[in-house]
Design a protein around this motif. Sequence first.
Motif, PDB file in Angstrom:
ATOM      1  N   ASP A 147       3.045   6.074   2.751  1.00 15.88           N
ATOM      2  CA  ASP A 147       2.059   6.991   3.335  1.00 15.88           C
ATOM      3  C   ASP A 147       0.883   6.232   3.947  1.00 15.88           C
ATOM      4  O   ASP A 147       0.403   6.586   5.026  1.00 15.88           O
ATOM      5  N   SER A 148       0.423   5.203   3.267  1.00 10.60           N
ATOM      6  CA  SER A 148      -0.679   4.400   3.807  1.00 10.60           C
ATOM      7  C   SER A 148      -0.260   3.651   5.063  1.00 10.60           C
ATOM      8  O   SER A 148      -1.039   3.525   6.008  1.00 10.60           O
ATOM      9  N   SER A 149       0.979   3.177   5.088  1.00 15.69           N
ATOM     10  CA  SER A 149       1.448   2.467   6.272  1.00 15.69           C
ATOM     11  C   SER A 149       1.576   3.420   7.460  1.00 15.69           C
ATOM     12  O   SER A 149       1.263   3.054   8.594  1.00 15.69           O
ATOM     13  N   GLU A 205      -3.606   5.356  12.973  1.00 17.95           N
ATOM     14  CA  GLU A 205      -4.923   4.851  13.369  1.00 17.95           C
ATOM     15  C   GLU A 205      -4.806   3.815  14.484  1.00 17.95           C
ATOM     16  O   GLU A 205      -5.579   3.831  15.446  1.00 17.95           O
ATOM     17  N   ALA A 260      -0.322   6.068   7.894  1.00 24.55           N
ATOM     18  CA  ALA A 260      -1.705   6.319   8.304  1.00 24.55           C
ATOM     19  C   ALA A 260      -2.242   5.147   9.135  1.00 24.55           C
ATOM     20  O   ALA A 260      -2.957   5.359  10.122  1.00 24.55           O
ATOM     21  N   PHE A 261      -1.877   3.939   8.737  1.00 23.30           N
ATOM     22  CA  PHE A 261      -2.289   2.750   9.488  1.00 23.30           C
ATOM     23  C   PHE A 261      -1.724   2.789  10.903  1.00 23.30           C
ATOM     24  O   PHE A 261      -2.440   2.538  11.877  1.00 23.30           O
ATOM     25  N   TYR A 293       0.794  -1.231   0.000  1.00 25.48           N
ATOM     26  CA  TYR A 293       0.000   0.000   0.000  1.00 25.48           C
ATOM     27  C   TYR A 293       0.828   1.284   0.000  1.00 25.48           C
ATOM     28  O   TYR A 293       0.274   2.363  -0.148  1.00 25.48           O
TER      29      TYR A 293
END
Length: 71
Positions: free
Chosen positions: A18-20, A26, A22-23, A15
């Motif tokens: 950046d997605s990691s 969260e 964000a994960f 992913y």
Amino acid sequence: MLIDLDNFKNIINTYGYDSSKAFLKELGDLVKGRLRCIDTGARYGFDELIIGLANTDLSGAAGGTQNGLPI
């Protein structure tokens, strides 16, 4: 308590960075929301979270994770 995210590198590879990030944010927010005001949590290393459960013995920490409390 130590939480190790197995195969987290696969999330980055699949992913993107950046997605990691964000994960992880969260997940950190989720964990933080479940901690008591006397507890603390932090990212430890690349794919681990460390949680300090104040005034909690080993059986209390183990019981809490099985019952969804404190995290």
